[in-house]
Enzyme design. Structure first.
Site, short mmCIF file in Angstrom:
data_model
loop_
_atom_site.label_atom_id
_atom_site.label_comp_id
_atom_site.label_asym_id
_atom_site.label_seq_id
_atom_site.Cartn_x
_atom_site.Cartn_y
_atom_site.Cartn_z
N PRO A 78 20.76 -19.96 17.25
CA PRO A 78 21.93 -18.91 17.17
C PRO A 78 21.94 -18.55 15.90
O PRO A 78 21.76 -19.33 15.01
CB PRO A 78 23.24 -19.67 18.02
CG PRO A 78 22.80 -20.71 18.30
CD PRO A 78 21.47 -21.34 17.89
N LYS A 79 22.25 -17.10 15.77
CA LYS A 79 22.35 -16.59 14.43
C LYS A 79 23.93 -16.32 14.15
O LYS A 79 24.68 -15.74 14.76
CB LYS A 79 21.82 -15.07 14.46
CG LYS A 79 21.93 -14.32 12.88
CD LYS A 79 21.31 -13.28 12.73
CE LYS A 79 21.17 -12.77 11.36
NZ LYS A 79 22.70 -12.72 10.73
N TRP A 80 24.30 -17.37 13.02
CA TRP A 80 25.60 -17.41 12.86
C TRP A 80 26.06 -16.32 11.80
O TRP A 80 25.48 -15.95 10.84
CB TRP A 80 25.97 -18.78 12.20
CG TRP A 80 25.75 -19.86 13.04
CD1 TRP A 80 24.58 -20.44 13.19
CD2 TRP A 80 26.56 -20.44 13.91
NE1 TRP A 80 24.55 -21.52 14.31
CE2 TRP A 80 25.91 -21.44 14.71
CE3 TRP A 80 28.04 -20.16 14.22
CZ2 TRP A 80 26.72 -22.25 15.68
CZ3 TRP A 80 28.54 -21.02 15.34
CH2 TRP A 80 27.81 -21.97 15.96
N ASP A 85 25.98 -13.28 15.73
CA ASP A 85 25.25 -12.25 15.47
C ASP A 85 23.93 -12.10 16.33
O ASP A 85 23.32 -10.88 15.99
CB ASP A 85 25.02 -12.35 14.07
CG ASP A 85 24.96 -10.72 13.30
OD1 ASP A 85 25.30 -10.11 13.98
OD2 ASP A 85 24.66 -10.96 12.31
N GLY A 86 23.31 -12.80 16.85
CA GLY A 86 22.04 -12.76 17.57
C GLY A 86 21.50 -14.08 17.52
O GLY A 86 21.93 -15.11 17.90
#
Length: 362
Positions: free
Chosen positions: A30-32, A177-178
């Site tokens: 996961p993009k934090w 975020d993505g």
């Protein structure tokens, strides 16, 4: 501090992609969406390094204490500082943590405590791991941080692209975020775009109600964007949601002439008239004051009003509350749109997702 890697160290970066890459050697995370942070610990000495190499240490005393309590005695760990709030991340609260007053810093550390999410191990003991393949760095990160407890976490990881795609679609509601993709053989390259990131991208039609000058001279720096609140079936009030600033220098110069007709009598009945500054500039123009920049106190945030008659289509990633999280990207003018039709109703709002489930992702 005497580590194999001493601060400052620039973090490894990612290049953008429009869809999730697929490959047998890829890992997905996961993009934090927080503050990128490289943690340096040498015994009781701790430094929190930021992406721009300015220390974050003084702003997050609770993270420093958590590092001392839970991370290995001598290590360098790459990750993200976040502020969880209920079932999602609270980026605005994170921004507020950057404050010059020590008393305010301590108060906010109690009121909106931050967490640290680790996702890479750069050094351990006397050993630098920059040339070590990512798959091995990840295994050693999990071993070195085994048994950690909140507010320290190790980010979720998967090798299944279908799981990664599900993360991309569902985790956004928790404020992420993505998704980021990393090769198993990837070394750690400071300031190099070696990873791949896939972020959420949307479009919106916004009212242009003003602009700021560019720092280099009399050309347009950014367009000030607004959306109307819906109220009792009408358009409501025009709310400032952010800016669009992605223009080549030649285009910035052209915008001066394009916007000129909308500057005439712009303050008469302007929805942001209350922000007007009575001080007249040397050229006889009313300029509108903005808040002092949290990151650069010398940055000029004053702006020039425009009659709110222009509509622009922008590309954006996500909202924080009622504002754009990041700068919008100009796509095109929309002369076919009525400014009063540019409301929040057009925006795609992600379904809520419990942040606790994201943090507990295996």
């Amino acid at each position: 501090m005497d580590l194999p890697l001493n601060p400052p160290v620039k973090p490894m970066l990612a290049k953008a992609a429009t869809k999730l890459p697929v490959g047998e050697d890829l890992f997905y995370e996961p993009k934090w969406d927080g503050f990128r942070c490289i943690v340096f610990r040498d015994g009781d000495e701790v430094e929190l390094g930021s992406r721009n190499e300015r220390p974050l240490t003084r702003y997050f005393p609770e993270v420093v204490e958590a590092v001392k309590a839970q991370l290995p005695e001598r290590c360098v760990v790459d990750g993200e500082i976040i502020v969880p709030a209920g079932d999602r991340l609270h980026f605005e609260a994170l921004l507020q943590r950057i404050h010059p007053a020590e008393s305010r810093v301590r108060l906010l550390a109690e009121q909106t405590p931050a967490s640290f999410v680790a996702f890479d191990l750069l050094a351990l003991g006397d050993e630098s791991l920059l040339e070590t393949p990512f798959a091995e760095r990840r295994a050693r990160l999990e071993s070195a941080l085994a048994g950690i407890e909140p507010p320290v976490y190790v980010t979720g990881l998967t090798r299944d692209p279908e799981t990664a795609q599900r993360w991309f679609e569902t985790f956004e509601g928790a404020g992420l975020d993505g998704v980021v993709a990393k090769s198993a053989e990837l070394p750690y390259g400071p300031d190099q775009r070696l990873m791949t990131k896939v972020k959420h991208v949307r479009t919106a039609d916004c009212v242009v109600a003003g602009f700021r000058w560019h720092k280099s001279g009399p050309i347009v720096g950014s367009l000030l964007l607004g959306l109307y609140d819906s109220a009792d079936g009408g358009p409501g009030q025009l709310q400032h949601i952010g800016v669009a600033a992605s223009f080549p220098m030649k285009r910035r110069a052209e915008l001066v002439d394009e916007l000129a007709p909308y500057r005439a009598e712009a303050l008469d009945g302007h929805p942001w008239q209350d922000w007007a500054n009575a001080q007249m500039q040397a050229d006889g123009e009313n300029r509108m004051p903005g808040a002092v920049s949290r990151w650069n106190a010398k940055k000029d945030l004053s702006w020039v009003p425009l009659r709110p008659e222009l509509v622009v289509e922008i590309k954006y990633d996500q909202l924080e509350g009622r504002r754009l999280r990041h700068t919008g990207q100009f796509l095109r003018w929309r002369p076919d749109r009525d400014p009063l039709s540019c409301t929040y109703d057009q925006l795609d709002v992600p379904v809520r997702y419990d942040l606790a489930e994201v943090l507990e992702t295996p």
